[in-house]
Each structure stands twice: as C-alpha cells, then as structure tokens.
Design an enzyme around this catalytic site. Structure first.
Site, PDB file in Angstrom:
ATOM      1  N   ASP A 164      25.785  13.775  34.415  1.00  0.00           N
ATOM      2  CA  ASP A 164      25.529  14.915  33.539  1.00  0.00           C
ATOM      3  C   ASP A 164      24.674  15.982  34.208  1.00  0.00           C
ATOM      4  O   ASP A 164      24.114  15.779  35.293  1.00  0.00           O
ATOM      5  CB  ASP A 164      24.798  14.439  32.273  1.00  0.00           C
ATOM      6  CG  ASP A 164      25.695  13.616  31.365  1.00  0.00           C
ATOM      7  OD1 ASP A 164      26.919  13.765  31.452  1.00  0.00           O
ATOM      8  OD2 ASP A 164      25.147  12.820  30.579  1.00  0.00           O
ATOM      9  N   TYR A 203      22.039   2.139  38.007  1.00  0.00           N
ATOM     10  CA  TYR A 203      21.278   3.358  37.757  1.00  0.00           C
ATOM     11  C   TYR A 203      19.787   3.069  37.764  1.00  0.00           C
ATOM     12  O   TYR A 203      19.355   1.946  37.500  1.00  0.00           O
ATOM     13  CB  TYR A 203      21.637   3.947  36.390  1.00  0.00           C
ATOM     14  CG  TYR A 203      22.968   4.650  36.321  1.00  0.00           C
ATOM     15  CD1 TYR A 203      23.068   6.012  36.595  1.00  0.00           C
ATOM     16  CD2 TYR A 203      24.126   3.954  35.952  1.00  0.00           C
ATOM     17  CE1 TYR A 203      24.294   6.666  36.515  1.00  0.00           C
ATOM     18  CE2 TYR A 203      25.351   4.599  35.874  1.00  0.00           C
ATOM     19  CZ  TYR A 203      25.422   5.963  36.148  1.00  0.00           C
ATOM     20  OH  TYR A 203      26.632   6.605  36.071  1.00  0.00           O
TER      21      TYR A 203
END
Length: 248
Positions: free
Chosen positions: A52, A110
């Site tokens: 994003d 992540y």
C-alpha cells in the site's frame, strides 16, 4: 523469450503503493518504465505483493518476459541507472517460463515497527508508528501466540475486501522490544488486505489494556471486523521476504 525475476528494495514514502494507478505515482510504474527503456520493448511487470501507499519493502519480487540480450547479472545495474534513489533492484536472474511472482509464492513475512516513547522522531516519522503512551509488551506477546496456526482471518481483513477464502496459516508471530522500538514480525502462507496492519492495531489495544490477550482468539472466531482494532498506519510496515518452493 526470457522470464526474468528481479528482487527490489524500496522506500514507499513517496509512492501510492506498488500497484499501477492512473492518477498517482506507483513503484510498479516507475520500475516498468525503467525496464522498458533498457529492453526497448513493452513488458508486463508482475509484482508478488501489492504493498500500500507508504509501505516499504526490503524484499519485493517481480518478473517480466523479455527478448533482451542483457546478461542477468548486468540487469540490476542497467535498471538502477534509471531508477530514483528510493528504489533499487538488488538481484536479477532467469527463471522458468511458468514462474509467476505472485501465484508461485508460498508465503510472506512482514515486519511492523512501533516507536513507543513520549515524543515522536523526525528521523523515523516515515518508518514507524509513533505511540506516546506506554504499551505492555508482555500482554502483546501473549496475544500474538493466538495468531499462530490455521484460522479464518475474516475479522482481520479490510471492510469491502472481496476475497472469498479468508483462511490463512500463520507460521510465526513474534514481538520484541529494544529500548523504545517495538517490532512485530509475522510469517504466513498468505495475507488478506490490511491483515497485518489490523492485527497490529488490535495488539496495540491489548498493549494499552483496552482488551485482554485471549480476546484475539474470540475475535478470530467471531469473523467480525468490528471487534478487531483499528488499521495501523502504513509507514510502519515492511515486506521482509517472499518464499517460493525453491526459496531465493
């Protein structure tokens, strides 16, 4: 026709994410233009993860088909000569014709970074979530353990997501604190849209004693997004690794 895989590292601060957009600058667009210039052909650049706006990557994978004669080891130099300083190709290699950066992936990892101190950091402002009240890290660690395993993560996906299968397997969820820095790392076979950021937002609610650690299990079972925490800011999120059968 060659199938070329590249590994990218980037600072997502100045971009509207990875995925191409008509009216906004994205990482995919910048890299694609650079590749097309050095190969002198139109290419389809496929990315493994649609990070994003503001999200960073230590390890993004992409691939493209090309007739270029440039040796694989020279490709990073060629592309990097045309890229801005906040995007770098760190590796390139020829791969099998059926390799697909996204669909061939078997898992991702992540990291999320929180700066937990009274005052913000001008240096870290684009690379962490600043929280100025003390978080109880032990409670957050306890809660993170409930994420491990195979679960329906519907409660931890963004509202409006049209993904039909919300079942994912989390292999590891580790939270640590070093002075003022809290890091959360999570590895799974796949992630739903905003899943990591919603998990972090929920862990923060637990860290400030809004809800109890065991509530993670209840939220998972509920499949109700409204019971989970808010979506944490994008700038604290980093794509660390993408795994394949023959892992890079």
């Amino acid at each position: 026709m060659r199938n070329i895989r590249i590994i990218l590292e980037y600072d997502g601060t100045n971009y509207h994410g990875w995925q191409y957009q008509k009216n906004a600058l994205t990482i995919q667009e910048v890299v694609k233009k650079a590749v097309e210039k050095i190969t002198a052909e139109k290419i389809n650049l496929i990315g493994a993860s649609r990070t994003d706006t503001g999200v960073h990557a230590y390890y993004q994978v992409a691939n493209f088909k090309s007739k270029t004669k440039i040796p694989a080891e020279k490709i990073p130099y060629a592309i990097n000569s045309l890229l801005p300083r906040d995007i770098t190709v760190v590796e390139a290699e020829d791969v099998e014709q059926d390799f697909h950066s996204r669909y061939s992936s078997k898992g991702k990892r992540y990291r999320y970074v929180i700066l937990n101190r009274k005052f913000s950091s001008p240096i870290m402002r684009n690379y962490c979530w600043h929280i100025n009240y003390k978080l109880d890290v032990e409670r957050m660690k306890e809660a993170a353990n409930f994420l491990i395993g195979t679960h329906d993560f519907s409660a931890f996906k963004a509202s409006g997501s049209n993904v039909k299968n919300s079942i994912r397997t989390v292999k590891e969820a580790v939270l640590n604190k070093d002075k003022d820095i809290i890091t959360f790392e999570i590895e799974a076979d796949g992630f739903l849209y905003n899943m990591v950021r919603i998990i972090v937002g929920t862990l923060v609610d637990i860290g400030c004693h809004k809800i109890e650690p065991y509530m993670i299990k209840n939220i998972l079972e509920s499949k109700n997004r409204n019971l989970a925490g808010k979506t944490s800011p994008p700038q604290g999120l980093y794509l660390l690794k993408i795994f394949y059968v023959n892992s890079l």
